[in-house]
Scaffold this motif. Structure first.
Motif, PDB file in Angstrom:
ATOM      1  N   TYR A 270       0.816  -1.209   0.000  1.00 34.86           N
ATOM      2  CA  TYR A 270       0.000   0.000   0.000  1.00 34.86           C
ATOM      3  C   TYR A 270       0.850   1.261   0.000  1.00 34.86           C
ATOM      4  O   TYR A 270       2.037   1.244   0.342  1.00 34.86           O
ATOM      5  N   SER A 271       0.207   2.353  -0.378  1.00 35.42           N
ATOM      6  CA  SER A 271       0.777   3.685  -0.235  1.00 35.42           C
ATOM      7  C   SER A 271      -0.371   4.651   0.017  1.00 35.42           C
ATOM      8  O   SER A 271      -1.534   4.336  -0.244  1.00 35.42           O
ATOM      9  N   TYR A 272      -0.043   5.823   0.537  1.00 37.15           N
ATOM     10  CA  TYR A 272      -1.068   6.823   0.819  1.00 37.15           C
ATOM     11  C   TYR A 272      -1.437   7.566  -0.468  1.00 37.15           C
ATOM     12  O   TYR A 272      -0.606   7.756  -1.347  1.00 37.15           O
ATOM     13  N   LEU A 273      -2.669   8.008  -0.543  1.00 38.68           N
ATOM     14  CA  LEU A 273      -3.125   8.799  -1.687  1.00 38.68           C
ATOM     15  C   LEU A 273      -2.897  10.291  -1.473  1.00 38.68           C
ATOM     16  O   LEU A 273      -3.182  11.091  -2.357  1.00 38.68           O
ATOM     17  N   GLY A 274      -2.412  10.638  -0.311  1.00 36.55           N
ATOM     18  CA  GLY A 274      -2.137  12.040   0.009  1.00 36.55           C
ATOM     19  C   GLY A 274      -1.048  12.127   1.056  1.00 36.55           C
ATOM     20  O   GLY A 274      -0.168  11.271   1.144  1.00 36.55           O
ATOM     21  N   ASP A 275      -1.132  13.150   1.888  1.00 42.01           N
ATOM     22  CA  ASP A 275      -0.099  13.374   2.888  1.00 42.01           C
ATOM     23  C   ASP A 275      -0.250  12.481   4.110  1.00 42.01           C
ATOM     24  O   ASP A 275       0.710  12.265   4.851  1.00 42.01           O
ATOM     25  N   SER A 276      -1.450  11.964   4.332  1.00 37.93           N
ATOM     26  CA  SER A 276      -1.673  11.137   5.517  1.00 37.93           C
ATOM     27  C   SER A 276      -2.646  10.028   5.190  1.00 37.93           C
ATOM     28  O   SER A 276      -3.258   9.995   4.105  1.00 37.93           O
ATOM     29  N   VAL A 277      -2.835   9.116   6.138  1.00 37.13           N
ATOM     30  CA  VAL A 277      -3.735   7.985   5.927  1.00 37.13           C
ATOM     31  C   VAL A 277      -5.168   8.450   5.708  1.00 37.13           C
ATOM     32  O   VAL A 277      -5.947   7.796   5.011  1.00 37.13           O
ATOM     33  N   GLU A 278      -5.536   9.586   6.273  1.00 35.68           N
ATOM     34  CA  GLU A 278      -6.909  10.084   6.131  1.00 35.68           C
ATOM     35  C   GLU A 278      -7.218  10.555   4.722  1.00 35.68           C
ATOM     36  O   GLU A 278      -8.393  10.749   4.378  1.00 35.68           O
ATOM     37  N   ASP A 279      -6.198  10.751   3.892  1.00 36.17           N
ATOM     38  CA  ASP A 279      -6.417  11.133   2.496  1.00 36.17           C
ATOM     39  C   ASP A 279      -6.752   9.936   1.614  1.00 36.17           C
ATOM     40  O   ASP A 279      -7.066  10.093   0.438  1.00 36.17           O
ATOM     41  N   GLY A 280      -6.675   8.744   2.160  1.00 37.03           N
ATOM     42  CA  GLY A 280      -6.995   7.531   1.414  1.00 37.03           C
ATOM     43  C   GLY A 280      -5.784   6.646   1.204  1.00 37.03           C
ATOM     44  O   GLY A 280      -4.628   7.071   1.380  1.00 37.03           O
ATOM     45  N   ILE A 281      -6.051   5.406   0.815  1.00 40.09           N
ATOM     46  CA  ILE A 281      -5.016   4.388   0.656  1.00 40.09           C
ATOM     47  C   ILE A 281      -5.169   3.709  -0.694  1.00 40.09           C
ATOM     48  O   ILE A 281      -6.287   3.382  -1.109  1.00 40.09           O
ATOM     49  N   PHE A 282      -4.061   3.504  -1.372  1.00 42.49           N
ATOM     50  CA  PHE A 282      -4.031   2.686  -2.586  1.00 42.49           C
ATOM     51  C   PHE A 282      -3.346   1.375  -2.227  1.00 42.49           C
ATOM     52  O   PHE A 282      -2.203   1.374  -1.751  1.00 42.49           O
ATOM     53  N   ALA A 283      -4.035   0.248  -2.430  1.00 47.00           N
ATOM     54  CA  ALA A 283      -3.485  -1.055  -2.054  1.00 47.00           C
ATOM     55  C   ALA A 283      -3.539  -2.007  -3.228  1.00 47.00           C
ATOM     56  O   ALA A 283      -4.441  -1.920  -4.072  1.00 47.00           O
ATOM     57  N   TRP A 284      -2.573  -2.933  -3.285  1.00 48.44           N
ATOM     58  CA  TRP A 284      -2.564  -3.904  -4.377  1.00 48.44           C
ATOM     59  C   TRP A 284      -2.021  -5.237  -3.884  1.00 48.44           C
ATOM     60  O   TRP A 284      -1.222  -5.308  -2.946  1.00 48.44           O
ATOM     61  N   ILE A 285      -2.462  -6.297  -4.533  1.00 48.41           N
ATOM     62  CA  ILE A 285      -2.038  -7.638  -4.150  1.00 48.41           C
ATOM     63  C   ILE A 285      -2.256  -8.579  -5.321  1.00 48.41           C
ATOM     64  O   ILE A 285      -3.114  -8.344  -6.179  1.00 48.41           O
ATOM     65  N   SER A 286      -1.477  -9.645  -5.372  1.00 43.34           N
ATOM     66  CA  SER A 286      -1.632 -10.685  -6.380  1.00 43.34           C
ATOM     67  C   SER A 286      -1.643 -12.025  -5.664  1.00 43.34           C
ATOM     68  O   SER A 286      -0.903 -12.224  -4.703  1.00 43.34           O
ATOM     69  N   PHE A 287      -2.508 -12.937  -6.107  1.00 41.55           N
ATOM     70  CA  PHE A 287      -2.551 -14.243  -5.464  1.00 41.55           C
ATOM     71  C   PHE A 287      -2.872 -15.332  -6.477  1.00 41.55           C
ATOM     72  O   PHE A 287      -3.540 -15.103  -7.484  1.00 41.55           O
ATOM     73  N   GLY A 288      -2.351 -16.538  -6.196  1.00 45.55           N
ATOM     74  CA  GLY A 288      -2.515 -17.666  -7.098  1.00 45.55           C
ATOM     75  C   GLY A 288      -3.719 -18.512  -6.749  1.00 45.55           C
ATOM     76  O   GLY A 288      -4.040 -18.731  -5.578  1.00 45.55           O
TER      77      GLY A 288
END
Length: 371
Positions: A270-288
């Motif tokens: 994950y990473s933040y979409l802004g300066d803090s967690v309250e600005d939103g989160i972008f998350a990604w994952i891959s699974f088999g």
């Protein structure tokens, strides 16, 4: 807080198509004439997407670079050199069949915005699966699942109207890169379980003309998790702080311990979409996923033409429109409620020659009480 507008599409894909992959639980895919374990292919320490860690509970999944929705697929997936079979875990008591095909499942709920991109891989080839339908569901910021009235769900039986709610639930077909994207909210917590999102991988179901999906079979039942440090940040915000249920940490969750078996890492990057967690989160994952697995599941209820119905009480397909807060034009094929007008969303049927991978980790796990 919620995003002010829908983010642009993030496409995640493998930078280089694997030429040869094994069928074991942990396999190294071959790129050209070298495996990723070759010294020339050593994964960098700061690589944003590292799967199959030996100790995922103790790994920081916060990307060293704050990515946003414009990041290139090659940046996110260039370091993904292995595909690992995701252990089958418990379905839990709060799955509701027949939910809406939609990208935005947040509806009118309060919470921290979460953009989730999940890529599904065929464990026998390491190739992305392009004809699956991925379903997610989770509780809201105060630990309540929609569509269910039950003693262990939030306020329990005190709110019978919750049976008609659909927030934090939805399905999306995978694209040409095997990716399904959702705009949701960071889930809250409830007693006995660490913070998580449920996932199902569907095939050969039917899309109905009101935007719902049902039928077919399921090839994977799983759960996704978040770093404890990220959970702590979220739980400290004003909305999540109102949740009075006991919080269970990742280290104390028995179902999570199954999810990290045999080298699988069920934690999202994950990473933040802004300066803090309250600005939103972008998350990604891959699974088999093992495509030879075909499961028929029974949930706690079904979304029907008369609304939400508890399991076993019947009802026809829904005939209304999707919730107004969610997009209705999601690109999925649609069909009427009659059999003659139905159109299959996914026509993929695993062949008899597909890799036979034994689900060693949690495939027959049955846990009672806490899901």
């Amino acid at each position: 807080m919620k995003l002010s507008k829908e983010p642009s599409r993030v496409v995640l894909s493998l930078l280089r198509k694997p030429a040869n992959c094994g069928a074991s639980l942990l396999v190294s895919c071959r790129f050209s004439d070298h495996t990723v374990s070759h010294p020339d292919y050593t994964l960098p320490v700061a690589a944003p997407f590292l799967r199959g860690r030996a100790a995922p509970l103790n790994t920081d999944h916060h990307s060293s670079v704050e990515y946003n929705s414009d990041i290139a697929a090659s940046t996110l997936f260039t370091s993904n050199g292995s595909c690992i079979l995701s252990p089958e875990v418990t379905l839990g008591p709060y799955w509701v069949e027949g939910e809406y095909l939609r990208e935005d499942v947040s509806e009118d709920q309060a919470g921290i915005a979460l953009i989730l991109d999940a890529q599904i891989l065929d464990i026998s080839t390491c190739d992305p699966i392009t004809d699956a339908v991925l379903e997610i569901w989770s509780c809201n910021s105060t630990g309540v699942y929609s569509g269910v009235v039950a003693r262990g769900n939030g306020v329990g039986n005190a709110d019978p109207s919750n049976l008609q709610n659909t927030f934090m639930r939805g399905l999306q077909p995978t694209d040409d890169d095997g990716v399904a994207q959702f705009t949701t909210l960071f889930p809250g917590h409830y007693t006995g379980r660490a913070t998580h999102i449920h996932v199902l991988v569907h095939f050969n179901g039917t899309s109905f003309d009101n935007g719902t999906y049902a039928g077919g079979y399921v090839s994977h039942v799983g759960q996704l998790y978040f770093d404890q440090s990220l959970i702590s940040e979220v739980e400290a915000t004003s909305i999540y702080a109102t949740n009075t249920q006991d919080l269970t940490t990742n280290a104390d969750d028995n179902i999570l311990s199954v999810g990290i078996a045999n080298g699988h890492d069920p934690f999202v990057e994950y990473s933040y979409l802004g300066d803090s967690v309250e600005d939103g989160i972008f998350a990604w994952i891959s699974f088999g996923v093992d495509l030879t697995s075909q499961q028929i599941l029974t949930g706690a209820g079904t979304l029907t033409g008369i609304g939400g119905v508890a399991s076993g009480t019947g009802g026809s397909r829904p005939n209304g429109s999707p919730p107004s807060a969610s997009p209705t034009n999601n690109g999925a094929s649609s069909a009427g409620s009659s059999t003659s007008n139905r159109q299959v969303v996914s026509t993929f049927i695993p062949s008899a020659t597909s890799s036979v991978v034994i689900l060693l980790a949690g495939s027959v796990l049955v846990l009672f009480g806490l899901f």
